[in-house]
Design a protein around this motif. Structure first.
Motif, PDB file in Angstrom:
ATOM      1  N   GLU A   4     -12.275  -0.652   0.040  1.00 48.60           N
ATOM      2  CA  GLU A   4     -11.206   0.039   0.675  1.00 48.60           C
ATOM      3  C   GLU A   4     -10.648   0.827  -0.381  1.00 48.60           C
ATOM      4  O   GLU A   4     -10.424   0.636  -1.412  1.00 48.60           O
ATOM      5  CB  GLU A   4     -10.351  -0.734   1.712  1.00 48.60           C
ATOM      6  CG  GLU A   4     -11.287  -1.806   2.162  1.00 48.60           C
ATOM      7  CD  GLU A   4     -11.155  -1.789   3.698  1.00 48.60           C
ATOM      8  OE1 GLU A   4     -10.766  -0.975   4.267  1.00 48.60           O
ATOM      9  OE2 GLU A   4     -11.980  -2.490   4.269  1.00 48.60           O
ATOM     10  N   PRO A   6      -6.758   3.657  -0.447  1.00 48.72           N
ATOM     11  CA  PRO A   6      -5.636   4.161   0.167  1.00 48.72           C
ATOM     12  C   PRO A   6      -5.966   5.894   0.515  1.00 48.72           C
ATOM     13  O   PRO A   6      -6.827   6.289  -0.201  1.00 48.72           O
ATOM     14  CB  PRO A   6      -4.604   4.136  -0.804  1.00 48.72           C
ATOM     15  CG  PRO A   6      -5.163   2.778  -1.780  1.00 48.72           C
ATOM     16  CD  PRO A   6      -6.565   3.064  -1.663  1.00 48.72           C
ATOM     17  N   SER A 104       1.787  -0.906  -7.536  1.00 50.88           N
ATOM     18  CA  SER A 104       0.325  -1.306  -7.056  1.00 50.88           C
ATOM     19  C   SER A 104      -0.024  -2.793  -7.238  1.00 50.88           C
ATOM     20  O   SER A 104       0.437  -3.209  -8.365  1.00 50.88           O
ATOM     21  CB  SER A 104      -0.643  -0.020  -7.514  1.00 50.88           C
ATOM     22  OG  SER A 104      -1.899  -0.311  -6.397  1.00 50.88           O
ATOM     23  N   ALA A 278      -3.576   6.075   5.666  1.00 48.75           N
ATOM     24  CA  ALA A 278      -3.249   5.174   5.228  1.00 48.75           C
ATOM     25  C   ALA A 278      -4.581   3.981   5.045  1.00 48.75           C
ATOM     26  O   ALA A 278      -5.029   3.817   6.200  1.00 48.75           O
ATOM     27  CB  ALA A 278      -2.028   4.173   5.651  1.00 48.75           C
ATOM     28  N   ALA A 279      -4.766   3.325   4.060  1.00 50.12           N
ATOM     29  CA  ALA A 279      -5.619   2.408   3.803  1.00 50.12           C
ATOM     30  C   ALA A 279      -5.186   1.515   2.834  1.00 50.12           C
ATOM     31  O   ALA A 279      -4.691   2.012   1.795  1.00 50.12           O
ATOM     32  CB  ALA A 279      -7.145   2.781   3.868  1.00 50.12           C
ATOM     33  N   CYS A 280      -5.891   0.360   2.582  1.00 54.83           N
ATOM     34  CA  CYS A 280      -5.497  -0.466   1.834  1.00 54.83           C
ATOM     35  C   CYS A 280      -6.829  -1.350   1.077  1.00 54.83           C
ATOM     36  O   CYS A 280      -7.606  -1.677   1.856  1.00 54.83           O
ATOM     37  CB  CYS A 280      -4.559  -1.508   2.087  1.00 54.83           C
ATOM     38  SG  CYS A 280      -3.900  -2.786   1.006  1.00 54.83           S
ATOM     39  N   SER A 286      -7.388   1.118   8.847  1.00 55.86           N
ATOM     40  CA  SER A 286      -7.114   2.367   8.661  1.00 55.86           C
ATOM     41  C   SER A 286      -6.145   2.853   9.709  1.00 55.86           C
ATOM     42  O   SER A 286      -5.866   2.253  10.622  1.00 55.86           O
ATOM     43  CB  SER A 286      -8.274   3.266   8.701  1.00 55.86           C
ATOM     44  OG  SER A 286      -9.548   2.781   7.965  1.00 55.86           O
ATOM     45  N   ASP A 318       3.129   2.286   8.046  1.00 54.24           N
ATOM     46  CA  ASP A 318       3.517   0.973   7.458  1.00 54.24           C
ATOM     47  C   ASP A 318       3.750  -0.287   8.404  1.00 54.24           C
ATOM     48  O   ASP A 318       2.927  -1.370   8.101  1.00 54.24           O
ATOM     49  CB  ASP A 318       4.802   0.805   6.749  1.00 54.24           C
ATOM     50  CG  ASP A 318       5.119   2.029   5.675  1.00 54.24           C
ATOM     51  OD1 ASP A 318       4.443   1.973   4.820  1.00 54.24           O
ATOM     52  OD2 ASP A 318       5.625   2.863   6.006  1.00 54.24           O
ATOM     53  N   PHE A 321       0.074  -2.391   9.253  1.00 55.46           N
ATOM     54  CA  PHE A 321      -0.119  -3.083   8.138  1.00 55.46           C
ATOM     55  C   PHE A 321       0.679  -4.396   8.204  1.00 55.46           C
ATOM     56  O   PHE A 321       0.186  -5.642   8.272  1.00 55.46           O
ATOM     57  CB  PHE A 321      -0.284  -2.725   6.881  1.00 55.46           C
ATOM     58  CG  PHE A 321      -1.256  -1.702   6.462  1.00 55.46           C
ATOM     59  CD1 PHE A 321      -2.521  -2.083   6.051  1.00 55.46           C
ATOM     60  CD2 PHE A 321      -1.026  -0.133   6.923  1.00 55.46           C
ATOM     61  CE1 PHE A 321      -3.667  -0.963   5.874  1.00 55.46           C
ATOM     62  CE2 PHE A 321      -2.026   0.689   6.935  1.00 55.46           C
ATOM     63  CZ  PHE A 321      -3.530   0.143   6.156  1.00 55.46           C
ATOM     64  N   THR A 330       1.668  -4.774   2.484  1.00 59.17           N
ATOM     65  CA  THR A 330       1.990  -3.275   2.327  1.00 59.17           C
ATOM     66  C   THR A 330       0.967  -2.542   1.847  1.00 59.17           C
ATOM     67  O   THR A 330       0.477  -2.912   0.809  1.00 59.17           O
ATOM     68  CB  THR A 330       3.246  -3.006   2.021  1.00 59.17           C
ATOM     69  OG1 THR A 330       3.170  -3.539   0.597  1.00 59.17           O
ATOM     70  CG2 THR A 330       4.540  -3.753   2.547  1.00 59.17           C
ATOM     71  N   TRP A 331       0.845  -1.280   2.311  1.00 56.41           N
ATOM     72  CA  TRP A 331      -0.357  -0.286   1.605  1.00 56.41           C
ATOM     73  C   TRP A 331       0.256   0.460   0.546  1.00 56.41           C
ATOM     74  O   TRP A 331      -0.570   1.197   0.001  1.00 56.41           O
ATOM     75  CB  TRP A 331      -1.164   0.498   2.783  1.00 56.41           C
ATOM     76  CG  TRP A 331      -0.364   1.532   3.283  1.00 56.41           C
ATOM     77  CD1 TRP A 331       0.526   1.625   4.445  1.00 56.41           C
ATOM     78  CD2 TRP A 331      -0.356   2.955   2.926  1.00 56.41           C
ATOM     79  NE1 TRP A 331       1.121   2.811   4.813  1.00 56.41           N
ATOM     80  CE2 TRP A 331       0.630   3.454   3.915  1.00 56.41           C
ATOM     81  CE3 TRP A 331      -0.928   3.647   1.889  1.00 56.41           C
ATOM     82  CZ2 TRP A 331       0.927   5.039   3.877  1.00 56.41           C
ATOM     83  CZ3 TRP A 331      -0.679   5.007   1.814  1.00 56.41           C
ATOM     84  CH2 TRP A 331       0.626   5.745   2.878  1.00 56.41           C
ATOM     85  N   ARG A 332       1.603   0.435   0.616  1.00 57.62           N
ATOM     86  CA  ARG A 332       2.249   1.088  -0.488  1.00 57.62           C
ATOM     87  C   ARG A 332       3.606   0.452  -0.775  1.00 57.62           C
ATOM     88  O   ARG A 332       3.911  -0.170  -0.047  1.00 57.62           O
ATOM     89  CB  ARG A 332       2.463   2.871   0.213  1.00 57.62           C
ATOM     90  CG  ARG A 332       3.341   2.879   1.279  1.00 57.62           C
ATOM     91  CD  ARG A 332       3.415   4.369   1.790  1.00 57.62           C
ATOM     92  NE  ARG A 332       4.142   4.242   3.032  1.00 57.62           N
ATOM     93  CZ  ARG A 332       4.363   5.428   3.616  1.00 57.62           C
ATOM     94  NH1 ARG A 332       4.111   6.689   2.981  1.00 57.62           N
ATOM     95  NH2 ARG A 332       4.859   5.503   4.852  1.00 57.62           N
TER      96      ARG A 332
END
Length: 515
Positions: A4, A6, A104, A278-280, A286, A318, A321, A330-332
């Motif tokens: 996956e 971001p 990250s 956003a993705a992680c 997504s 946010d 997620f 959290t994706w960021r």
């Protein structure tokens, strides 16, 4: 393993329409790990990152620029020098005085952090050299990574499952760690133990953004070209169009099916222009946010597969997620802005009993209580009719005591009551008189919480008098469970004859007097 990645933002300099929902402060409490923190601690948070295979680790900064960590501490990923888990926040003293610019995490997990001074620190899982310190020993404390980066200003970091990327201020990318799929970009598949500049297709290119999937890497260059390995990848064009490709077993491409895609495929999100994606790498989820403030999600949603963009009730990606992803990470790196804006409810609370703005005074027991006619009419059916044709700005009230009537008016401004159990009996009388059902329930709740052997009979009498059946049953049960002490109180001795007769009869039926 599925991969996956971001998302990236289109650099178009567009103006974004501000909505009230988009100004709402981020609520970190939506991530379960933060349930371990007190409300006071949550109010101090300014940056946060939730990570780990179960979303059970967190790093956050406070208003005082202190860094705290909390959680299971897998592979020493909290950086506090040991592998002990903790449910109490521990301060990361080794980074005192450092401010976080980018952070990250990987799957081990390992952490890569860039400070506002452009320095890089890493710690945690290191079986594949993903810490970049030349070893494969887990890092229990943050290690300053300077090899090949000593004269560089790092502005962004990204982690795959077991590899790491950093972006410098002059547009160069450095990579290290696990390289079985060529994700380090060195031209081989040997693991890379220290930072090495990625050249190849990025030679003579200025990179603007970087991101990682589980075993892939991606960069956006200033010309708008995209360089990446295979993955579940999302990109956003400067026209607001999303494209996706890669693995799709949970519908995370948003194409309406679960077929993998080897080339960029358009993702249709209503007719609204998309401004954020956003993705992680640790979740098959997504998300996207439109210019109108709408937030969509697709992919894995609490175990279900959502194969097309689904409109959520959230105001930021946010939250997708926090509430839908597995694990809840959290994706960021979150940024929590302090918010001194008062809501409508908070503003009304402030105005209760304020003589400066009030247009109505109640005179109770020789004392004034200040109120606002329009609010009383909105909040209470009784006042809607009684104040409709009234020009009076002073109303005398003799039916109820000052504490009781003041508590009633305060309830209309705040939705809460704060009274002793005995005074709550008087408010229960008022709530019954004015047919305020919710207030009646609140009064009963307060009375239940304050019952004791001394006042149990008095409270039982009040419950019977005001037809509060739930409270009556509660008080009766309390009296039965404390019968010996209750029958020796003055309240029992002075009990109304009919009530006493009914009490003894009912107590007998439930076996209170059996030998």
């Amino acid at each position: 393993m599925e991969e996956e990645l971001p998302g990236f933002y289109g650099e178009s300099g567009k103006s974004v329409q501000a909505t009230l929902s988009s100004l709402k402060m981020l609520d970190v409490g939506k991530w379960p790990i933060f349930s371990l923190c007190s409300e006071e601690e949550l109010q101090l948070i300014r940056q946060a990152c939730v990570f780990g295979s179960a979303g059970n680790e967190v790093l956050y900064t406070t208003v005082n620029d202190e860094i705290f960590v909390l959680g299971t501490n897998c592979s020493g990923c909290l950086g506090v020098g040991d592998i002990q888990s903790t449910i109490e926040p521990r301060r990361l003293d080794s980074l005192t005085g450092k401010k976080i610019a980018s952070l990250s995490y990987g799957s081990g997990p390992h952490i890569v952090l860039a400070t506002t001074d452009g320095e890089v620190f890493t710690w945690g899982h290191n079986a594949y050299s993903q810490l970049g310190n030349g070893t494969t020993n887990h890092g229990l404390v943050p290690c300053h990574i300077s090899t090949n980066l000593s004269n560089k200003q790092v502005i962004e970091v990204a982690c795959g499952s077991y590899h790491s990327l950093v972006l410098t201020s002059d547009g160069e990318v450095f990579a290290w760690g696990y390289n079985n799929s060529g994700q380090v970009g060195s031209g081989s598949t040997a693991n890379q133990p220290i930072p090495r500049r990625v050249t190849g297709c990025l030679q003579n290119k200025v990179v603007m953004n970087i991101a990682c999937g589980q075993m892939c890497s991606m960069a956006v260059v200033d010309t708008g070209e995209v360089a990446c390995g295979y993955a579940h990848t999302l990109v956003l064009t400067d026209e607001g169009q999303i494209y996706a490709w890669g693995a799709n077993s949970y519908g995370q491409l948003g194409t309406g099916n679960k077929s993998n895609q080897s080339y960029p495929t358009p993702v249709v999100v209503e007719k609204d222009r998309v401004i954020e994606i956003a993705a992680c790498h640790s979740a098959h989820t997504s998300a996207a946010k439109s210019q109108g403030g709408h937030v969509y999600m697709w992919g894995q949603c609490r175990g279900q597969s959502v194969i097309l963009p689904h409109l959520t009730h959230f105001c930021c990606t946010d939250d997708v997620f926090a509430c839908f992803a597995t694990p809840a990470v959290t994706w960021r790196l979150l940024s929590v802005e302090p918010d001194d804006h008062l809501t409508v409810a908070e503003s009304l609370k402030r105005e209760f009993d304020n003589p400066d703005t009030a247009d109505l005074k109640f005179l109770v027991d020789g004392k004034y209580i200040y109120a606002h006619k329009v609010l009383l009419k909105i909040r209470c059916e009784h006042f809607r009719s009684s104040l409709e044709d009234s020009d009076d700005d002073i109303v005398e009230m003799s039916e109820f005591s000052y504490p009781v009537f003041r508590a009633f008016l305060e309830y209309l401004y705040t939705d809460n009551i704060s009274l002793s159990p005995e005074e709550a009996v008087g408010l229960l009388d008022l709530a019954t008189f004015y047919s305020e059902t919710r207030l009646k329930k609140l009064c009963q709740q307060t009375i239940k919480q304050g019952i004791c052997e001394e006042n149990a009979i008095a409270l039982l009498s009040a419950a019977v008098k005001y037809d509060a059946q739930d409270l009556e049953e509660f008080c009766f049960r309390f009296c039965i469970n404390h019968l010996t002490v209750v029958t020796q109180t003055s309240g029992f001795a002075e009990m109304d004859h009919d009530l006493l007769k009914n009490f003894i009869s009912k107590a007998s039926r439930v076996g209170a007097f059996k030998n």
